[in-house]
Design an enzyme around this catalytic site. Structure first.
Site, PDB file in Angstrom:
ATOM      1  N   SER A  32     -31.545  -5.980 -11.744  1.00 27.26           N
ATOM      2  CA  SER A  32     -31.048  -4.717 -12.511  1.00 27.26           C
ATOM      3  C   SER A  32     -32.361  -3.579 -11.836  1.00 27.26           C
ATOM      4  CB  SER A  32     -31.169  -5.033 -13.783  1.00 27.26           C
ATOM      5  OG  SER A  32     -30.008  -5.661 -14.210  1.00 27.26           O
ATOM      6  N   ASN A  85     -25.978  -2.814 -16.743  1.00 25.54           N
ATOM      7  CA  ASN A  85     -26.946  -3.484 -17.560  1.00 25.54           C
ATOM      8  C   ASN A  85     -26.893  -2.993 -19.118  1.00 25.54           C
ATOM      9  OD1 ASN A  85     -28.439  -5.542 -19.030  1.00 25.54           O
ATOM     10  ND2 ASN A  85     -30.083  -5.537 -17.554  1.00 25.54           N
ATOM     11  N   CYS A 134     -29.852  -6.033 -21.850  1.00 28.23           N
ATOM     12  CA  CYS A 134     -31.021  -6.897 -21.696  1.00 28.23           C
ATOM     13  C   CYS A 134     -31.810  -6.892 -23.152  1.00 28.23           C
ATOM     14  CB  CYS A 134     -32.010  -6.004 -20.500  1.00 28.23           C
ATOM     15  SG  CYS A 134     -33.474  -7.264 -20.446  1.00 28.23           S
TER      16      CYS A 134
HETATM   17  C1  LIG Z   1     -34.927 -14.823 -14.893  1.00 25.96           C
HETATM   18  C2  LIG Z   1     -33.785 -14.240 -15.259  1.00 25.96           C
HETATM   19  C3  LIG Z   1     -33.675 -12.903 -15.188  1.00 25.96           C
HETATM   20  C4  LIG Z   1     -32.678 -12.069 -15.402  1.00 25.96           C
HETATM   21  N1  LIG Z   1     -32.511 -10.756 -14.978  1.00 25.96           N
HETATM   22  C5  LIG Z   1     -31.483 -10.225 -15.383  1.00 25.96           C
HETATM   23  C6  LIG Z   1     -31.342  -8.745 -15.104  1.00 25.96           C
HETATM   24  O1  LIG Z   1     -32.255  -8.248 -14.101  1.00 25.96           O
HETATM   25  N2  LIG Z   1     -30.022  -8.145 -15.515  1.00 25.96           N
HETATM   26  C7  LIG Z   1     -29.198  -8.823 -15.956  1.00 25.96           C
HETATM   27  O2  LIG Z   1     -27.957  -7.959 -16.157  1.00 25.96           O
HETATM   28  N3  LIG Z   1     -29.022 -10.012 -16.265  1.00 25.96           N
HETATM   29  C8  LIG Z   1     -30.442 -10.397 -16.042  1.00 25.96           C
HETATM   30  N4  LIG Z   1     -30.546 -12.066 -16.466  1.00 25.96           N
HETATM   31  C9  LIG Z   1     -29.335 -12.639 -17.181  1.00 25.96           C
HETATM   32  C10 LIG Z   1     -28.407 -13.328 -16.435  1.00 25.96           C
HETATM   33  O3  LIG Z   1     -27.680 -12.465 -15.352  1.00 25.96           O
HETATM   34  C11 LIG Z   1     -27.134 -13.954 -17.256  1.00 25.96           C
HETATM   35  O4  LIG Z   1     -26.350 -13.184 -17.747  1.00 25.96           O
HETATM   36  C12 LIG Z   1     -27.726 -15.292 -18.036  1.00 25.96           C
HETATM   37  O5  LIG Z   1     -28.787 -15.662 -17.836  1.00 25.96           O
HETATM   38  C13 LIG Z   1     -26.774 -15.976 -18.534  1.00 25.96           C
HETATM   39  O6  LIG Z   1     -26.357 -16.903 -17.463  1.00 25.96           O
HETATM   40  P1  LIG Z   1     -27.187 -18.413 -16.856  1.00 25.96           P
HETATM   41  O7  LIG Z   1     -26.842 -19.169 -18.523  1.00 25.96           O
HETATM   42  O8  LIG Z   1     -26.057 -18.680 -16.001  1.00 25.96           O
HETATM   43  O9  LIG Z   1     -28.467 -18.022 -16.693  1.00 25.96           O
HETATM   44  C14 LIG Z   1     -31.360 -12.814 -16.236  1.00 25.96           C
HETATM   45  C15 LIG Z   1     -31.598 -14.258 -16.645  1.00 25.96           C
HETATM   46  C16 LIG Z   1     -32.761 -14.879 -16.004  1.00 25.96           C
HETATM   47  C17 LIG Z   1     -32.697 -16.309 -16.481  1.00 25.96           C
END
Ligand SMILES: Cc1cc2nc3c(=O)[nH]c(=O)nc-3n(C[C@H](O)[C@H](O)[C@H](O)COP(=O)(O)O)c2cc1C
Ligand SMILES: Cc1cc2nc3c(=O)[nH]c(=O)nc-3n(C[C@H](O)[C@H](O)[C@H](O)COP(=O)(O)OP(=O)(O)OC[C@H]3O[C@@H](n4cnc5c(N)ncnc54)[C@H](O)[C@@H]3O)c2cc1C
Ligand code: FES
Lengths: 253, 301
Positions: free
Chosen positions: B46, B124, B127
């Site tokens: 993001s 996004n 967050c």
């Molecule tokens: C280290 C990390 C950084 C993330 N950064 C963002 C981000 O910048 N923007 C966003 O929309 N989601 C961000 N997320 C959320 C993920 O895109 C995702 O929606 C969330 O982790 C759930 O999926 P997962 O269980 O497969 O990780 C981040 C997640 C993690 C673990």
């Protein structure tokens, strides 16, 4: 693995370097690192300088967090995540270890684990003197270089390695230290056709290979590294040239 | 025949798995690597208007059951990100994720992502650990609607809205995206959470609270996608706790046409997309499904 460990001993090695020892449940290999934290400091990556039943981190005080860590003593607790990273491949027979400054510390477990020669390079004698009795105790051949000539050879690591290579043949060079040293050492290895492995550093956040903070080209230093082979390094266009800050922006090294 | 082909509205994908935002997508070379490894597309980190270092370490921790982060949206800023997008777009489909504090700022960032060659933009709105951004706006239907419609007016690429599960009015938020002209919803972002280290009597993350992801949140994500499927008729992209093809299938059967993978990349490595693809193919052959579409939303029937 996440663990809260008790410091079993903390020792000052020279004017700016400390070693902290602790027992931990995880197994580790030479070249791996941990993320270390206690309340009041930021979590930072530190290589393991001992990987037996008692683990250790050896660090140079260069800012707030390493200063806070240096104030800790026996009985204090640390939060440790890891170990992370691939570690060194120790399968080569005749190895020369080349450590620059605090980069010597991650090579110490190799010196313990196998018969190897070592070059210890530092700015001055104070920074490197503590390594000599360790290498002597283990009966390993070693050479010292200092920029100011206050101990051993006067000059830098790459100059000393060039001399050592004049009289010795090695299957591989394993190195850790400032990237500028690694850059010229890698060039020397390529010229001489000597295999090498080098441990790199980049800004770490997750250390678990998903946040993308520690990228060098398309490689994750925390998970694909921190140890890279000479051939891998030859393909890295950012090696020795650029790194990224906490925001991901590129900056010249 | 490619059984794995799918589409999120007009965005066609050769593979249904997409790299989630914030996962190995802060640099061009990193996104290019993920695109060469079996993902159908990658969502960028993001990106905001100006460079941001994010929250101090510690900002990440994982156990076998869950992952928690409070990176705090670190990013080099939209102008510096042009260079990264150039490298990534040359390697495949990139969805540009953006965060902002107002509808006008969202629209302007989305416009830049379109200029950089993004196949779609992901807003996004979700967050949980960046004050003033994300979740605080993403739980207000009127605000969501105006962000989406203002962004739609500014760009011609599809606009996806990424939703937070930290609300009891998820369906209304989904409808607000649809009413605003949004092309897809992405669910879910992380759940607001905290981890305390008993020996220190203190929260572990420097930001104190963070976002929960990984295995533990899959049932929440699947439920969210199921609810959204009943509430909206635009496409849904499922995300949260996908570690293997059976997890991905749950999301598809709840109503998703594609899915994203985040936290699992730590444990399974960048090769996870290849292994999910292989698992999906085998499953579809065994159960006689010819396309992702054939399985989409079948849990509702
Ligand atoms: C280290 C990390 C950084 C993330 N950064 C963002 C981000 O910048 N923007 C966003 O929309 N989601 C961000 N997320 C959320 C993920 O895109 C995702 O929606 C969330 O982790 C759930 O999926 P997962 O269980 O497969 O990780 C981040 C997640 C993690 C673990
Ligand atoms: C894989 C790896 C292993 C390391 N092993 C050791 C070791 O064994 N001994 C040792 O003394 N040092 C080691 N370092 C470097 C160590 O992490 C930094 O010296 C420490 O973070 C400095 O923190 P500070 O607050 O004292 O200084 P600051 O003033 O905060 O930072 C000084 C410099 O340290 C580096 N640094 C700061 N934070 C980080 C971070 N999160 N990730 C990477 N670099 C950072 C940056 O280059 C920065 O400019 C290692 C780094 C990495 C990436
Ligand atoms: S520090 Fe997060 S990927 Fe390496």
């Amino acid at each position: 693995m996440n663990e809260v460990v008790r410091i079993s001993s903390a020792e000052k090695l020279n004017s700016s370097t400390w070693v902290i020892r602790f027992k931990a449940a995880f197994d580790a290999r030479p070249g791996q690192f941990v993320m270390v934290w206690a309340p009041g400091m930021d979590e930072i990556p530190l290589s393991l300088s001992s990987v037996g039943e008692t683990k250790a981190v050896t660090f140079k005080v260069i800012g707030d967090d390493t200063r806070k860590l240096s104030a800790m003593s026996e009985g204090d607790r640390l939060h440790v995540r890891g170990p992370y990273g691939n570690g060194f491949d120790l399968s080569s027979r005749k190895v020369l270890l080349v450590g620059g400054g605090i980069g010597i510390a991650p090579l110490m477990p190799i010196l313990e684990a196998k018969e190897a020669d070592a070059v210890f390079a530092a700015r001055d004698g104070d920074e490197v003197a503590y390594c000599v009795p360790i290498a002597e105790g283990l009966g390993r051949r070693h050479w010292v270089s200092t920029d100011d000539g206050s101990l051993g050879f006067k000059g830098n690591a790459v100059q000393l390695v060039t001399e050592v290579l004049g009289e010795n043949v090695y299957d591989e060079i394993i190195a850790c230290g400032p990237e500028i040293m690694l850059y010229y050492l890698h060039r020397l290895c390529v010229e001489r056709g000597i295999r090498c492995q080098m441990s790199l550093e980049r800004y770490m956040k997750c250390a678990a290979g998903i946040c993308g903070s520690c990228m060098v080209d398309d490689r994750r230093v925390c998970a694909d590294g921190p140890v890279f082979t000479g051939e891998q390094i030859s393909e890295l266009r950012e090696f020795g040239k650029t790194a990224r800050d906490a925001s991901g922006a590129k900056k010249k090294l | 025949m490619n059984r794995l082909a799918t589409a999120v509205g007009s965005v066609k994908l050769k593979r249904p798995g997409i790299v989630a935002s914030g996962i190995l997508d802060e640099t061009g070379p990193s996104m290019a690597r993920m695109l060469s490894g079996g993902a159908g597309a990658v969502v960028s980190k993001s990106i905001g208007s100006v460079a941001k270092g994010g929250h101090a370490n510690p900002n990440f921790i994982e156990t076998g059951c869950w992952t928690m982060n409070a990176m705090g949206l670190p990013n080099p800023g939209i102008d510096a990100f042009r260079e990264e997008m150039e490298v990534a777009v040359a390697a495949g489909k990139v969805i540009g994720s953006v965060y902002a504090a107002s509808p006008a700022e969202f629209a302007s960032l989305a416009g830049k992502m379109e200029d950089y060659g993004a196949a779609a933009v992901e807003l996004n709105l979700s967050c949980p650990h960046a004050a003033g951004f994300g979740m605080e706006m993403g739980t207000d239907p009127a605000m969501v609607r105006s962000i989406v419609s203002e962004t739609k007016d500014a760009v011609s690429i599809p606009v996806w809205a990424k939703l937070t599960p930290n609300t009891h009015i998820l369906a209304s938020i989904g409808r607000a995206v649809e009413d605003g002209g949004g092309d897809a919803v992405v669910a879910i972002n992380t759940l607001k959470a905290m981890h305390i280290v008993p020996e220190f009597g203190k929260p572990f993350l420097s930001n104190r609270f963070g976002g929960l992801s990984g295995r533990a949140i899959k049932p929440v994500g699947v439920r969210a996608v199921f609810d959204l499927r009943s509430a909206v008729s635009i496409p849904i992209v499922g995300v949260g706790g996908i570690y293997g093809h059976r997890d991905a299938l749950e999301y598809i059967m709840a109503g998703a046409c594609a899915f994203q993978v985040g936290s699992a990349v730590s444990e399974m490595g960048p090769g996870i997309f290849e292994s999910i693809n292989a698992g999906l193919k085998e499953f579809m052959a065994e159960f006689g499904y010819k396309s992702i579409k054939d399985m989409e939303g079948i849990a509702h029937e």
